[in-house]
Enzyme design. Structure first.
Site, PDB file in Angstrom:
ATOM      1  N   TRP A   1      21.685 -36.986   6.839  1.00  8.82           N
ATOM      2  CA  TRP A   1      21.552 -37.732   6.282  1.00  8.82           C
ATOM      3  C   TRP A   1      20.396 -37.980   5.158  1.00  8.82           C
ATOM      4  CZ3 TRP A   1      16.839 -41.406   7.975  1.00  8.82           C
ATOM      5  CH2 TRP A   1      16.013 -42.580   7.131  1.00  8.82           C
TER       6      TRP A   1
ATOM      7  N   ARG B   1      15.600 -33.773   0.188  1.00  4.78           N
ATOM      8  CA  ARG B   1      15.788 -32.304  -1.068  1.00  4.78           C
ATOM      9  C   ARG B   1      15.234 -32.660  -2.203  1.00  4.78           C
ATOM     10  NH1 ARG B   1      16.513 -28.904   1.137  1.00  4.78           N
ATOM     11  NH2 ARG B   1      18.716 -29.320   2.458  1.00  4.78           N
TER      12      ARG B   1
ATOM     13  N   HIS C   1      17.695 -23.494  -1.960  1.00  3.95           N
ATOM     14  CA  HIS C   1      18.579 -23.662  -2.365  1.00  3.95           C
ATOM     15  C   HIS C   1      18.314 -22.707  -4.280  1.00  3.95           C
ATOM     16  CE1 HIS C   1      19.253 -26.812   0.781  1.00  3.95           C
ATOM     17  NE2 HIS C   1      20.019 -26.608   0.250  1.00  3.95           N
TER      18      HIS C   1
ATOM     19  N   LYS D   1      19.871 -21.328   6.118  1.00  5.80           N
ATOM     20  CA  LYS D   1      20.520 -21.953   5.063  1.00  5.80           C
ATOM     21  C   LYS D   1      20.150 -21.359   3.515  1.00  5.80           C
ATOM     22  CE  LYS D   1      22.547 -25.944   2.797  1.00  5.80           C
ATOM     23  NZ  LYS D   1      21.869 -27.272   2.389  1.00  5.80           N
TER      24      LYS D   1
ATOM     25  N   ARG E   1      32.759 -22.344   1.115  1.00  5.99           N
ATOM     26  CA  ARG E   1      33.081 -23.551   1.889  1.00  5.99           C
ATOM     27  C   ARG E   1      33.731 -22.913   3.661  1.00  5.99           C
ATOM     28  NH1 ARG E   1      29.275 -26.966  -0.218  1.00  5.99           N
ATOM     29  NH2 ARG E   1      28.915 -26.498  -1.682  1.00  5.99           N
TER      30      ARG E   1
END
Length: 229
Positions: A34, A65, A121, A146, A188
């Site tokens: 989500w 995010r 990120h 991540k 990926r």
């Protein structure tokens, strides 16, 4: 059986859009993400019980995010933490926490380490200190670490693949990595080589540059990984 788990984001911009979402479209996904950053904080709070009820049979990753890390919401540290704490009441399987952008919030949520996907990120580059960042994140003891970075040339992608492989061999299989953009697509679908344990695929609209569709990701990973399981 695939080794790499497929995560599919859901990005809703209005409360009424949830009614139009078909759970059956996500059955090929291992985890539903989500992406709540396209809603206001108040709308997130209002949608949360309905979202978790609708996807009660699915594993759920909650992600807020922020603009600083390529997302769509800009909130104070206090509000960021408040949103994550409220969502944790619904017992998501996983919750994304931006480590370098929201360190104080992570510090307040350390008791939830087993649910946390600690993330970083960078939409500008593959930073030269990526390995040290990964080690620092790993040492926090969260469920997953991540990183998503933007390659400028082919060797950047290869560097990321090697770093991910090295980290997995040294510290275990809880790293998630991807190089964004078309140049990074290989990252990926190469988890069976590097050890990256999740990949993100789009149902229709991608949530990141270079993201491959769910259908294509399933087909590719089934071809690459089924004989390896």
């Amino acid at each position: 059986m695939r080794r790499t788990k497929i995560v599919v984001p859901i990005m809703l911009t209005e409360l009424t859009e949830l009614e139009k979402v078909s759970v059956s479209d996500y059955l090929s996904a291992d985890i539903v993400e989500w992406r709540a950053d396209f809603l206001s904080a108040d709308d997130i709070f209002e949608m949360a019980p309905k979202f978790f009820e609708k996807f009660k049979e699915s594993k759920i990753l909650f992600t807020l995010r922020t603009v600083r890390e390529g997302g769509n919401i800009q909130v104070s540290e206090k509000k960021y933490l408040q949103i994550l704490q409220e969502i944790l009441k619904f017992e998501p399987d996983y919750i994304d926490v931006e480590y370098f952008s929201h360190g104080p919030s992570f510090a307040a949520l350390k008791n939830y380490r087993e649910k946390i996907v600690l993330s970083y990120h960078n939409f500008d580059e593959v930073p030269t200190d990526l390995t040290s960042r990964l080690i620092k994140m790993h040492e926090e003891g969260t469920a997953f670490v991540k990183v998503a970075v933007m390659p400028e040339r082919e060797c950047d992608v290869l560097d990321l693949l090697q770093i991910t492989r090295d980290m997995t061999l040294e510290y275990g299989n809880h790293f998630i990595s991807m190089a964004m953009g078309d140049l990074g697509r290989l990252s990926r679908i190469s988890g069976y080589l590097t050890g990256s344990c999740w990949t993100f695929a789009g149902l229709e609209n991608s949530s990141a540059p270079g993201q491959i569709s769910l259908k294509e990701t399933v087909e590719i990973l089934d071809l690459l990984e089924n004989e390896l399981a």
